[in-house]
Design a protein around this motif. Structure first.
Motif, PDB file in Angstrom:
ATOM      1  N   ILE A   1      -0.802  -4.238   0.665  1.00  0.00           N
ATOM      2  CA  ILE A   1      -0.546  -3.209  -0.349  1.00  0.00           C
ATOM      3  C   ILE A   1       0.510  -3.695  -1.332  1.00  0.00           C
ATOM      4  CG2 ILE A   1       0.472  -0.912  -0.692  1.00  0.00           C
ATOM      5  CD1 ILE A   1      -0.930  -0.048   1.892  1.00  0.00           C
ATOM      6  N   ALA A   2       1.535  -4.368  -0.830  1.00  0.00           N
ATOM      7  CA  ALA A   2       2.602  -4.862  -1.704  1.00  0.00           C
ATOM      8  C   ALA A   2       2.064  -5.853  -2.728  1.00  0.00           C
ATOM      9  CB  ALA A   2       3.702  -5.506  -0.861  1.00  0.00           C
ATOM     10  N   VAL A   3       1.101  -6.696  -2.317  1.00  0.00           N
ATOM     11  CA  VAL A   3       0.538  -7.689  -3.233  1.00  0.00           C
ATOM     12  C   VAL A   3      -0.350  -7.030  -4.284  1.00  0.00           C
ATOM     13  CG1 VAL A   3      -1.086  -9.620  -3.404  1.00  0.00           C
ATOM     14  CG2 VAL A   3       0.687  -9.623  -1.629  1.00  0.00           C
ATOM     15  N   TRP A   4      -1.194  -6.083  -3.866  1.00  0.00           N
ATOM     16  CA  TRP A   4      -2.190  -5.520  -4.764  1.00  0.00           C
ATOM     17  C   TRP A   4      -1.691  -4.326  -5.573  1.00  0.00           C
ATOM     18  CZ3 TRP A   4      -6.906  -7.483  -6.020  1.00  0.00           C
ATOM     19  CH2 TRP A   4      -7.340  -8.573  -5.258  1.00  0.00           C
ATOM     20  N   GLU A   5      -0.809  -3.524  -5.008  1.00  0.00           N
ATOM     21  CA  GLU A   5      -0.381  -2.288  -5.660  1.00  0.00           C
ATOM     22  C   GLU A   5       1.115  -2.247  -5.952  1.00  0.00           C
ATOM     23  OE1 GLU A   5      -1.705   1.215  -3.593  1.00  0.00           O
ATOM     24  OE2 GLU A   5      -3.488   0.203  -2.836  1.00  0.00           O
ATOM     25  N   GLY A   6       1.886  -3.137  -5.327  1.00  0.00           N
ATOM     26  CA  GLY A   6       3.336  -3.047  -5.407  1.00  0.00           C
ATOM     27  C   GLY A   6       3.876  -2.365  -4.168  1.00  0.00           C
ATOM     28  N   GLU A   7       5.131  -2.563  -3.914  1.00  0.00           N
ATOM     29  CA  GLU A   7       5.737  -2.022  -2.699  1.00  0.00           C
ATOM     30  C   GLU A   7       5.745  -0.495  -2.714  1.00  0.00           C
ATOM     31  OE1 GLU A   7       9.551  -3.655  -1.956  1.00  0.00           O
ATOM     32  OE2 GLU A   7       8.826  -5.712  -1.747  1.00  0.00           O
ATOM     33  N   LYS A   8       5.485   0.089  -1.551  1.00  0.00           N
ATOM     34  CA  LYS A   8       5.606   1.525  -1.357  1.00  0.00           C
ATOM     35  C   LYS A   8       6.916   1.805  -0.614  1.00  0.00           C
ATOM     36  CE  LYS A   8       1.523   2.119  -3.138  1.00  0.00           C
ATOM     37  NZ  LYS A   8       1.359   2.724  -4.471  1.00  0.00           N
ATOM     38  N   LEU A   9       7.233   3.074  -0.488  1.00  0.00           N
ATOM     39  CA  LEU A   9       8.465   3.446   0.198  1.00  0.00           C
ATOM     40  C   LEU A   9       8.439   3.023   1.658  1.00  0.00           C
ATOM     41  CD1 LEU A   9       9.062   7.066  -1.166  1.00  0.00           C
ATOM     42  CD2 LEU A   9      10.462   5.058  -1.664  1.00  0.00           C
ATOM     43  N   THR A  10       9.476   2.368   2.100  1.00  0.00           N
ATOM     44  CA  THR A  10       9.704   2.179   3.527  1.00  0.00           C
ATOM     45  C   THR A  10      10.402   3.426   4.061  1.00  0.00           C
ATOM     46  OG1 THR A  10      11.887   1.212   3.180  1.00  0.00           O
ATOM     47  CG2 THR A  10       9.990  -0.300   3.168  1.00  0.00           C
ATOM     48  N   LYS A  11      10.522   3.526   5.371  1.00  0.00           N
ATOM     49  CA  LYS A  11      11.219   4.678   5.948  1.00  0.00           C
ATOM     50  C   LYS A  11      12.686   4.682   5.534  1.00  0.00           C
ATOM     51  CE  LYS A  11       8.064   5.184   9.878  1.00  0.00           C
ATOM     52  NZ  LYS A  11       7.909   5.270  11.348  1.00  0.00           N
ATOM     53  N   GLU A  12      13.267   3.517   5.459  1.00  0.00           N
ATOM     54  CA  GLU A  12      14.681   3.419   5.080  1.00  0.00           C
ATOM     55  C   GLU A  12      14.873   3.811   3.610  1.00  0.00           C
ATOM     56  OE1 GLU A  12      13.711   1.252   8.578  1.00  0.00           O
ATOM     57  OE2 GLU A  12      12.916   0.944   6.527  1.00  0.00           O
ATOM     58  N   ARG A  13      13.971   3.352   2.778  1.00  0.00           N
ATOM     59  CA  ARG A  13      14.066   3.670   1.354  1.00  0.00           C
ATOM     60  C   ARG A  13      13.811   5.156   1.120  1.00  0.00           C
ATOM     61  NH1 ARG A  13      16.272   3.182  -3.308  1.00  0.00           N
ATOM     62  NH2 ARG A  13      14.884   3.169  -5.112  1.00  0.00           N
ATOM     63  N   ALA A  14      12.908   5.748   1.894  1.00  0.00           N
ATOM     64  CA  ALA A  14      12.632   7.173   1.761  1.00  0.00           C
ATOM     65  C   ALA A  14      13.863   8.004   2.102  1.00  0.00           C
ATOM     66  CB  ALA A  14      11.467   7.569   2.664  1.00  0.00           C
ATOM     67  N   LEU A  15      14.616   7.582   3.096  1.00  0.00           N
ATOM     68  CA  LEU A  15      15.868   8.262   3.440  1.00  0.00           C
ATOM     69  C   LEU A  15      16.847   8.179   2.277  1.00  0.00           C
ATOM     70  CD1 LEU A  15      18.008   9.575   5.275  1.00  0.00           C
ATOM     71  CD2 LEU A  15      18.433   7.307   6.255  1.00  0.00           C
ATOM     72  N   SER A  16      16.949   7.005   1.663  1.00  0.00           N
ATOM     73  CA  SER A  16      17.857   6.824   0.538  1.00  0.00           C
ATOM     74  C   SER A  16      17.493   7.727  -0.634  1.00  0.00           C
ATOM     75  CB  SER A  16      17.834   5.356   0.087  1.00  0.00           C
ATOM     76  OG  SER A  16      18.574   5.162  -1.078  1.00  0.00           O
ATOM     77  N   VAL A  17      16.186   7.878  -0.875  1.00  0.00           N
ATOM     78  CA  VAL A  17      15.722   8.677  -2.008  1.00  0.00           C
ATOM     79  C   VAL A  17      15.864  10.163  -1.747  1.00  0.00           C
ATOM     80  CG1 VAL A  17      13.622   9.358  -3.272  1.00  0.00           C
ATOM     81  CG2 VAL A  17      14.147   6.928  -2.910  1.00  0.00           C
ATOM     82  N   SER A  18      15.516  10.606  -0.539  1.00  0.00           N
ATOM     83  CA  SER A  18      15.359  12.033  -0.260  1.00  0.00           C
ATOM     84  C   SER A  18      16.462  12.655   0.585  1.00  0.00           C
ATOM     85  CB  SER A  18      14.027  12.263   0.461  1.00  0.00           C
ATOM     86  OG  SER A  18      14.067  11.693   1.769  1.00  0.00           O
ATOM     87  N   GLY A  19      17.130  11.835   1.382  1.00  0.00           N
ATOM     88  CA  GLY A  19      18.074  12.385   2.352  1.00  0.00           C
ATOM     89  C   GLY A  19      17.403  12.908   3.611  1.00  0.00           C
ATOM     90  N   ILE A  20      16.100  12.625   3.779  1.00  0.00           N
ATOM     91  CA  ILE A  20      15.356  13.064   4.965  1.00  0.00           C
ATOM     92  C   ILE A  20      15.332  11.928   5.978  1.00  0.00           C
ATOM     93  CG2 ILE A  20      13.101  13.811   5.840  1.00  0.00           C
ATOM     94  CD1 ILE A  20      12.632  15.125   3.115  1.00  0.00           C
ATOM     95  N   LYS A  21      15.827  12.204   7.186  1.00  0.00           N
ATOM     96  CA  LYS A  21      15.954  11.159   8.202  1.00  0.00           C
ATOM     97  C   LYS A  21      14.657  10.922   8.978  1.00  0.00           C
ATOM     98  CE  LYS A  21      20.861  12.280   8.894  1.00  0.00           C
ATOM     99  NZ  LYS A  21      21.877  12.812   9.831  1.00  0.00           N
TER     100      LYS A  21
END
Length: 430
Positions: A89-109
């Protein structure tokens, strides 16, 4: 995303406001928008559903937010479900949110991959009595396409018929309409980008320029300043095109002596701006054009002063109608007999000013807000009167975005965008 990351504290506050109004033992689910197909393998650019963005900051397709404030365990009270990312997916579409990055963006653990949604939901539904579904109840909405939310609602009703149903929208209509300071900063940023675009075209417009060339100048400036582009389909209407309220073809030549109505706004971080200005193709208004222009500006300035806490939207428009009636009498467009004999359901002024003056603005250009309830501080409204005269070959509308204050007149987010006729003429000749 092009925009700078938003402080996750905003989304933490937004979720807290929503959950504070949920019924006991209830679950709320919010889905991302689909990526909509065009033909073959072509799709529309992804645009996130504003509700899940408002509550999480997640700006990615195939995401789900689940809120359950009375869940048995604390980690089950806020859950994100995301499309699992991988190297392909990273090669064809670009990176998506990882769980760690999602926490950084949303504050949801607590973050799961999407394939775990049904299993997790089943467990939580055994502890809940009610589910909040997110239906679109905006007063302007006309939805013909089945959305991801609509498909979820059909699936859920078959799967869990014994649970009660509640609606998310009335809660969201209220809390989304009153902006946090961070949101006002984002809307201000969108307005500032719009200002850059407007100043750019003032030195660009000349007789014989095409409407679409002006549109191109705007989009260049917007993209250059980290906007995804227009907050809504732009209106660049020269001459009589300005009298078509939703003219979007933008394909005609702008002729010397004509006016151009520009209803254009940049978005920034999914937040909208909504500006209208009317400028002379040749850089100078005729005496008649300037008289009508100043009449519209007078109505806008006086109408703005009415946007204070406690004002009722319907009565406000009645009062604006009185202002417009006075200006139209002064311009000779209507006379006293027209006013005396007018139909109360369609007053005389409506011949030349047939649309509303103000609407809520924010994540959506026509944003959430309950029009039958009093205005409150930190609501954002447009102010956009107009006078349209097909017989004279021009129409004029002027529009700013303002924030209602606790006391006094609203704060104009477009205070720096030129609007006085003399200033526009000066800038066009500089």
């Amino acid at each position: 995303m092009k925009y700078h990351q938003i402080d996750r504290d905003l989304f933490i506050k937004n979720r807290a406001k929503f959950m504070a109004q949920m019924k006991p033992k209830s679950v709320a689910v919010f889905n991302s928008n689909d990526i909509y197909p065009i033909s073959a393998d072509s799709t529309m650019p992804f645009a996130q559903h504003r509700d899940i963005f408002y509550l999480s900051g997640v700006d990615q397709e195939e995401s789900i937010l689940l809120l359950f404030p009375d869940a048995p365990y604390e980690h089950q009270r806020e859950i994100l479900f995301l499309k699992e990312t991988n190297e392909h997916i990273a090669v064809w579409e670009g990176e998506k949110l990882t769980k760690e990055r999602a926490l950084s963006v949303s504050g949801i653990k607590n973050v799961y991959w999407l394939q775990e949604f049904e299993k997790v939901l089943f467990e939580l539904m055994t502890h809940s009595d009610t589910i909040y579904i997110n239906t679109n109840e905006h007063y302007r909405a006309t939805v013909e396409t089945e959305t991801r939310e609509a498909r979820f609602v059909k699936w859920w009703k078959e799967k869990y018929p014994a649970h009660a149903v509640a609606k998310s929208n009335p809660i969201l209509q209220r809390i989304r309409s009153v902006k946090e300071s961070e949101e006002l900063d984002l809307i201000q940023k969108a307005c500032d980008i719009t200002e850059k675009g407007f100043r750019r075209i003032l030195s660009f417009v000349k007789p014989n320029v095409m409407e679409y060339e002006i549109e191109a100048e705007f989009i260049h400036e917007f993209l250059y300043n980290r906007s995804k582009g227009f907050a809504y389909t732009p209106i660049i209407g020269s001459g009589n095109n300005a009298n078509v309220l939703h003219y979007i073809e933008n394909n005609q030549q702008c002729k010397a002596g004509d006016l151009i109505l520009l209803d254009v706004g940049a978005e920034y971080a999914n937040y909208s701006s909504d500006m209208t200005r009317t400028i002379p193709v040749s850089g100078k208004f005729s005496d008649r054009q300037k008289a009508v222009y100043n009449a519209v500006l007078n109505v806008k300035n006086e109408a703005t002063k009415m946007l204070v806490p406690g004002t009722m939207w319907k009565q406000y428009h009645v009062e604006v109608g009185k202002l417009m009636t006075s200006e139209l009498l002064g311009l000779g467009l209507i006379d006293k007999a027209d006013v005396q004999n007018e139909n109360p359901e369609w007053p005389a002024y409506k011949k030349y000013f047939m649309h509303g003056t103000s609407h809520h603005m924010g994540l959506d250009t026509h944003d959430y807000g309950i029009l039958t309830e009093p205005m409150q501080a930190n609501m954002v409204f447009t102010v956009e009167p107009g006078i349209y005269i097909p017989a004279e070959g021009f129409g004029i509308r002027l529009e700013d975005d303002v924030v209602i204050q606790e006391k006094g007149e609203p704060f104009n987010l477009m205070r720096n965008i030129p609007i006085e006729a003399d200033e526009i003429e000066s800038l066009m000749h500089s």
